[in-house]
Design an enzyme around this catalytic site. Structure first.
Site, PDB file in Angstrom:
ATOM      1  N   CYS A  42     -48.065  92.693   6.720  1.00 61.54           N
ATOM      2  CA  CYS A  42     -48.318  93.089   8.283  1.00 61.54           C
ATOM      3  C   CYS A  42     -47.737  94.652   8.207  1.00 61.54           C
ATOM      4  CB  CYS A  42     -47.858  92.275   9.297  1.00 61.54           C
ATOM      5  SG  CYS A  42     -48.197  92.755  10.832  1.00 61.54           S
ATOM      6  N   ASP A  44     -46.367  95.472  10.747  1.00 63.45           N
ATOM      7  CA  ASP A  44     -45.039  95.119  11.635  1.00 63.45           C
ATOM      8  C   ASP A  44     -43.816  95.761  11.238  1.00 63.45           C
ATOM      9  OD1 ASP A  44     -44.142  92.907  14.045  1.00 63.45           O
ATOM     10  OD2 ASP A  44     -42.729  94.153  12.945  1.00 63.45           O
ATOM     11  N   ARG A  46     -40.683  95.582  11.400  1.00 61.18           N
ATOM     12  CA  ARG A  46     -39.561  94.805  11.112  1.00 61.18           C
ATOM     13  C   ARG A  46     -39.871  94.083   9.994  1.00 61.18           C
ATOM     14  NH1 ARG A  46     -40.325  91.182  16.675  1.00 61.18           N
ATOM     15  NH2 ARG A  46     -42.515  91.362  15.454  1.00 61.18           N
ATOM     16  N   HIS A  98     -45.727  87.115   8.592  1.00 59.67           N
ATOM     17  CA  HIS A  98     -44.489  86.807   9.316  1.00 59.67           C
ATOM     18  C   HIS A  98     -44.832  86.144  10.733  1.00 59.67           C
ATOM     19  CE1 HIS A  98     -44.694  90.157  12.394  1.00 59.67           C
ATOM     20  NE2 HIS A  98     -45.806  90.493  11.510  1.00 59.67           N
ATOM     21  N   CYS A 101     -46.026  87.335  14.745  1.00 60.23           N
ATOM     22  CA  CYS A 101     -46.811  88.513  14.290  1.00 60.23           C
ATOM     23  C   CYS A 101     -47.551  88.937  15.512  1.00 60.23           C
ATOM     24  CB  CYS A 101     -47.754  88.145  13.200  1.00 60.23           C
ATOM     25  SG  CYS A 101     -48.976  89.212  12.765  1.00 60.23           S
TER      26      CYS A 101
HETATM   27 CO    CO Z   1     -47.576  91.298  12.143  1.00 63.22          CO
END
Ligand code: CO
Length: 212
Positions: A42, A44, A46, A98, A101
């Site tokens: 992803c 993302d 993090r 994750h 998400c």
């Molecule tokens: Co995500």
């Protein structure tokens, strides 16, 4: 917040650190590209691909998008996949989702998300395929976590449906596909232990692309 200028100072410090033990670090890095792993995760911020795996430059080919999707008509992910299999000869392909998400969460809300609709549709379809199982989970957080996991399995299956994967695996025994979830609460990588060979066998009736 790290300022824009500080990023360039960080970069200088990183170069100094990398070359302190090996002055030819970047010369060697530039000479060859031969990673064993393809990671699809992803976007993302993090979930940092190399950092969570403890891998350095040159060790993992990375593709990231919203909710780690492997869509059959996405030229971007399909190019990455084909290049990784046919030219880099990666040994392992990892799809890493994750918990928490945002993409999966958005897909769980039945509302118009504009330009994101066709992208999120892929995740909504995963929900539809597993509606009975998901609807039976009363806790919304747990249902959300489960959809994250099921989405990873679906994207692994999408990779296994490709001719590139099937032909390479038939000829060389590689690459093997793995499904992971990054647990954002603990930092742990959870291997979903998908049965790669069983999925490959199971989809053969419809998706076998090894014959021309
Ligand atoms: Co995500």
């Amino acid at each position: 917040m790290t300022t824009y200028e500080e990023i360039f100072q960080n970069n200088q410090a990183w170069i100094a650190q990398k070359t302190s033990n090996n002055k030819d670090f970047f010369k060697e890095l530039a000479a060859d590209h031969n990673p064993d792993y393809l990671y699809i995760g992803c976007s993302d911020s993090r979930v940092t691909a190399e950092e969570v795996m403890g891998l350095g430059p040159g060790e993992v080919f990375v593709h990231r998008n919203v909710a780690n999707l492997v869509n059959n008509v996405d030229l971007n992910v399909m190019s990455v996949l084909n290049y990784a299999i046919k030219h880099l000869n990666v040994k392992h392909i990892i799809v890493c989702g994750h918990y928490n998400c945002g993409g999966v969460k958005a897909a769980m809300m039945p509302k118009d998300m504009g330009i994101l609709n066709p992208w999120l549709r892929n995740i909504r379809d995963v929900y539809r395929h597993h509606k009975a199982e998901l609807d039976a989970i009363s806790d919304q957080g747990q249902r959300y976590d489960r959809l994250v996991e099921l989405n990873v399995v679906e994207q692994c299956t999408n990779i296994i449906k490709t001719a590139a994967l099937q032909l390479s695996y038939q000829n060389t025994g590689y690459p093997v596909v793995h499904g992971w979830v990054f647990d954002i609460h603990s930092g742990k990588i959870i291997d979903l232990n998908i049965d790669f060979k069983a999925i490959l066998e199971e989809i053969k009736d419809i998706y076998d692309l090894t014959k021309s």
